[in-house]
Design a protein around this motif. Structure first.
Motif, short mmCIF file in Angstrom:
data_model
loop_
_atom_site.label_atom_id
_atom_site.label_comp_id
_atom_site.label_asym_id
_atom_site.label_seq_id
_atom_site.Cartn_x
_atom_site.Cartn_y
_atom_site.Cartn_z
N ASN B 184 0.81 -1.23 0.00
CA ASN B 184 0.00 0.00 0.00
C ASN B 184 0.84 1.28 0.00
N TRP B 185 2.15 1.13 0.05
CA TRP B 185 3.05 2.29 0.09
C TRP B 185 2.73 3.22 1.25
N PHE B 186 2.35 2.61 2.32
CA PHE B 186 1.96 3.36 3.50
C PHE B 186 3.07 3.23 4.54
N PRO B 187 3.73 4.30 4.97
CA PRO B 187 4.79 4.19 5.97
C PRO B 187 4.22 3.68 7.30
N THR B 188 4.63 2.52 7.71
CA THR B 188 4.08 1.95 8.94
C THR B 188 4.94 2.27 10.16
N LYS B 189 6.21 2.60 9.91
CA LYS B 189 7.09 2.89 11.03
C LYS B 189 8.21 3.81 10.54
N VAL B 190 8.55 4.75 11.39
CA VAL B 190 9.67 5.63 11.07
C VAL B 190 10.51 5.81 12.32
N GLU B 191 11.80 5.64 12.18
CA GLU B 191 12.72 5.90 13.29
C GLU B 191 13.51 7.17 12.98
N PHE B 192 13.63 8.01 13.99
CA PHE B 192 14.35 9.27 13.81
C PHE B 192 15.63 9.22 14.65
N TYR B 193 16.75 9.54 14.06
CA TYR B 193 18.03 9.50 14.74
C TYR B 193 18.57 10.92 14.90
N ASP B 194 19.09 11.21 16.10
CA ASP B 194 19.54 12.58 16.38
C ASP B 194 20.91 12.86 15.75
N LYS B 195 21.45 14.04 16.05
CA LYS B 195 22.71 14.45 15.43
C LYS B 195 23.86 13.52 15.76
N ASP B 196 23.76 12.84 16.92
CA ASP B 196 24.81 11.91 17.32
C ASP B 196 24.59 10.51 16.78
N GLY B 197 23.54 10.36 15.99
CA GLY B 197 23.25 9.05 15.43
C GLY B 197 22.51 8.15 16.38
N GLN B 198 22.03 8.71 17.50
CA GLN B 198 21.30 7.90 18.47
C GLN B 198 19.80 7.95 18.16
N LEU B 199 19.14 6.81 18.38
CA LEU B 199 17.70 6.76 18.16
C LEU B 199 17.00 7.76 19.08
N GLU B 200 16.20 8.63 18.50
CA GLU B 200 15.51 9.65 19.31
C GLU B 200 14.02 9.36 19.42
N LYS B 201 13.40 9.10 18.27
CA LYS B 201 11.95 8.91 18.30
C LYS B 201 11.54 7.80 17.35
N VAL B 202 10.40 7.18 17.69
CA VAL B 202 9.85 6.13 16.84
C VAL B 202 8.38 6.42 16.60
N LEU B 203 8.02 6.41 15.35
CA LEU B 203 6.61 6.60 14.97
C LEU B 203 6.05 5.28 14.48
N THR B 204 4.90 4.91 15.01
CA THR B 204 4.23 3.71 14.51
C THR B 204 2.79 4.04 14.15
N ASN B 205 2.34 3.46 13.07
CA ASN B 205 0.97 3.71 12.59
C ASN B 205 0.18 2.42 12.65
N THR B 206 -0.96 2.48 13.29
CA THR B 206 -1.74 1.26 13.50
C THR B 206 -3.22 1.52 13.22
N ASP B 207 -3.97 0.42 13.30
CA ASP B 207 -5.43 0.49 13.17
C ASP B 207 -5.84 1.07 11.81
N LEU B 208 -5.35 0.40 10.77
CA LEU B 208 -5.65 0.88 9.42
C LEU B 208 -7.11 0.63 9.06
N GLU B 209 -7.67 1.55 8.35
CA GLU B 209 -9.07 1.42 7.95
C GLU B 209 -9.27 2.17 6.65
N LYS B 210 -10.15 1.64 5.82
CA LYS B 210 -10.45 2.32 4.56
C LYS B 210 -11.62 3.27 4.78
N ILE B 211 -11.38 4.53 4.59
CA ILE B 211 -12.40 5.55 4.83
C ILE B 211 -12.59 6.35 3.56
#
Lengths: 421, 258
Positions: B184-211
């Motif tokens: 579906n070309w839908f981003p289900t997860k994104v990890e963001f790394y800070d300036k030091d290359g350390q994991l800072e944030k994680v985005l997860t997308n759930t509960d998909l529905e066709k609207i």
């Protein structure tokens, strides 16, 4: 049933069925603020409470009503009730009308806005310029093509800034002392004292057509990176001043000691008539916000100079959510007895642990060396509930008529509970 | 700010292709193109609930309604908070300019005045959440080519994992990793790394529905692993491609709704 009666009945039934005519639900919201202070000068406690109850109802697609009732006390058991705002909105295709007691928000500066002509300040609140009082008015805003807005206001009644009990009297006492001292300087060798029977007379503004206020503002949005407004105002200055001619005319020789030639004077205080021309400009330079809000005022009384009031500032929010604002203020003296205010106002805020906030506001007048500084920590107790802990450091030098005169009551520490509902 | 709402559009609209398709042999840029091209709605009305959790575990809720519309080369968005009571009625208006840039306005009921605000107001977090405006831009799908250089880290039968390196100096992350299923070309997860290359944030997308014919993530969670905070966005009501009057996107409407 005649055809006419049928038509009438059908019309009524039809109207009742139109959603716009049906009664809309009444929206109730408001805020409670309870403030507990320790005045550090005399180690006394004080507590103030405010409760605002806001009732709103949509009256169909084209109209609505808004009522903001305020209940407050000043550390006493007496509750003062006032209608902070109470108005009806009426919308036509290009004009929004508002009739009733309302706050007319003109001006882009931070807190102290020279082109904010109509609403007096509520000087009972801690921060200068934080709160204004509604005025009875009819206002209209015409939305013209090319993102031009034309606003007109007519306010039949004049109202002044609101002081906490006794602060207004203190202001008058200061004015009397300063005026008498000034007279003594002018008439060397002859002692002039406040008339013990009538040291001061405050000339209230009577509710007549001649004392009404009016203003017009034209705003052009999106002029380059700026919104630009020009405005005119005709009304009265909301800060008291001494009527020098009337005061000089009141001087008389002490009848109980005529040989000594000492004189008594009654200080006459009034709200001078004024015409103002304003320019208000707000926009962006790079990623920073900038604004200039200024007026040129001409008083309809020879004792006053034409004056310029100006507020110019900028703000910026950093990536770490630190918000900083700086604003310069120039308020030109109206008479020889007053002094210019050339002040710098700074504000900053920073979120703590997500929901809480540290903020500070400061104001320093370079001419009088008066200052005001107030740091505060707002602790969020829950959704729409917060506890503010802070302190106020105030040093007012001279200039009893300055806008920062709200802080006549001095240094304090305070805790304030705010609940919105 | 328009891209703020493109977040919702992107997450809602990206998944248009039915069924699980095997990953094709395409480049990283082509993957991004497909994510971008999946945004077809020209307007949206979204009712959102946000749940914010701080490091101490305290929670706050906010509700808002957002409108977004594409009018030719000029995107418009309008957002109004409906809860809690202390920010109810506060609204933002963003108008993209034909020559680039955008005009933004803020209305606060306590001030009673529509105020033009500057671009720096988009610095930092989006209204106190764990999302920054740039996070939202990244997920908006409309500016990948301008802001990021992509490379494929992993590829299997059903998904791509991309490494996105910002070329826009305003983006403060060192890089991000994005999981994109080829179904579906839908981003289900994104990890963001800070300036030091350390994991800072994680985005997860759930509960998909066709609207309204479009796939939508009913819930998006951004977890700041460094601060221990979390923001959950819940889409309570979404309408796509419904007619939205241009009058919504005016300073006049901000005053009237406030």
């Amino acid at each position: 049933m005649s055809i006419y009666k049928r038509v009438f009945v059908y019309l009524l039934l039809g109207l009742c069925g139109v959603p716009a005519v049906r009664a809309q639900p009444l929206s109730v919201s408001g805020q409670y603020r309870g403030e507990f202070q320790v005045r550090t000068a005399d180690s006394t406690y004080a507590h103030h409470h405010w409760m605002n109850l806001v009732l709103e109802r949509s009256l169909g697609q084209d109209a609505g009503m808004h009522l903001n009732l305020e209940f407050n006390n000043y550390g006493t058991n007496r509750i003062q009730t006032l209608i902070q705002e109470g108005y009806v909105d009426y919308y036509t295709s290009h004009i929004d009308w508002r009739f009733g007691k309302q706050i007319i928000s003109w001006g882009s500066a931070y807190q102290i806005k020279p082109t904010d002509y109509f609403n007096p300040y509520d000087l009972t609140v801690i921060t200068p310029g934080e709160k204004r009082l509604g005025v009875i008015a009819a206002s209209g805003r015409y939305y013209a093509p090319a993102r031009i807005e034309i606003s007109a206001v007519f306010a039949p009644l004049f109202s002044t800034h609101q002081f906490v009990p006794h602060a207004g009297e203190l202001l008058i006492q200061n004015a009397v002392q300063q005026t008498v001292a000034s007279l003594n300087r002018q008439v060397q060798g002859v002692l002039i004292q406040p008339d013990p029977g009538q040291p001061a007379v405050l000339h209230e503004v009577s509710p007549t057509v001649g004392n009404s206020q009016g203003g017009l503002r034209i705003t052009k949005r999106g002029l380059g990176r700026f919104d630009v407004s020009v405005s005119v105002y005709r009304g009265r200055d909301k800060f008291l001043t001494v009527d020098e001619a009337a005061t000089a005319a009141s001087v008389y020789i002490n009848p109980e000691d005529p040989a000594n030639m000492d004189r008594f004077a009654t200080v006459h205080l009034f709200y001078p008539r004024v015409n103002r021309l304003g320019l208000d400009l707000i926009g962006t330079l790079g990623n920073a916000g900038v604004w200039i809000d200024g007026t040129r005022s001409r008083y309809r009384n020879d004792q006053f100079h034409a004056t310029t009031n100006l507020a110019a500032g900028a703000d910026y929010r950093f990536a770490n959510n630190l918000y900083l604002m700086g604003q310069g203020l120039y308020i030109q003296a109206r008479t020889e007895g007053e002094k210019d205010i050339q002040a710098l106002m700074l504000y900053g805020s920073f979120p703590v642990l997500g929901f809480h906030e540290v903020e500070a506001v400061g104001l320093y007048d370079f001419n009088s060396r008066s200052y005001f500084f107030q740091p505060q920590f707002s602790y969020s107790l829950g959704d729409a509930v917060s506890l503010d802990l802070g302190g106020t450091v105030v040093n007012i030098q001279e200039n009893p008529f300055a806008p920062i005169a709200s802080q006549l009551f001095g240094d304090r520490l305070y805790a304030r509970l705010r609940v919105d509902f | 700010m328009y891209r703020t709402y493109q977040l919702v559009l992107t997450l809602g609209l990206a998944a248009l292709l039915p069924g699980a398709l095997p990953a094709q042999d395409i480049s990283a840029e082509q993957v991004l193109d497909r994510v971008e091209n999946a945004i077809t709605a020209s307007s949206a009305e979204i009712h959102l609930r946000m749940e914010l959790t701080n490091a101490a575990g305290s929670r706050r809720e906010r509700s808002l309604v957002a409108y977004a519309k594409d009018s030719g080369d000029r995107g418009k968005s309008y957002i109004r908070f409906t809860a809690p009571a202390d920010i109810e009625g506060t609204s933002f208006l963003s108008l993209e300019q034909p020559g680039g840039g955008e005009e933004m306005y803020l209305f606060m009921p306590v001030l009673g005045n529509v105020r033009k605000i500057a671009g720096s107001q988009k610095s930092g977090s989006f209204v106190g959440t764990d999302f920054t405006y740039k996070d939202l831009t990244m997920l908006g799908g409309g500016s990948y080519g301008e802001d990021y250089q992509a490379s494929i880290l992993e590829q299997d039968s059903g998904r791509y994992v991309l490494r996105l390196e910002p070329i826009n100096k305003d983006i403060t992350y060192q890089y991000a990793k994005m999981w994109v299923p080829s179904s579906n070309w839908f981003p289900t997860k994104v990890e963001f790394y800070d300036k030091d290359g350390q994991l800072e944030k994680v985005l997860t997308n759930t509960d998909l529905e066709k609207i309204d014919g479009n796939w939508t993530a009913r819930e998006m969670t951004m977890h700041n692993v460094q601060k221990g905070t979390r923001t959950v966005l819940q889409m309570e009501e979404i309408h796509y491609n419904t007619p939205i009057s241009d009058q919504i996107f005016t300073t006049r409407n901000m005053r009237r709704q406030g």
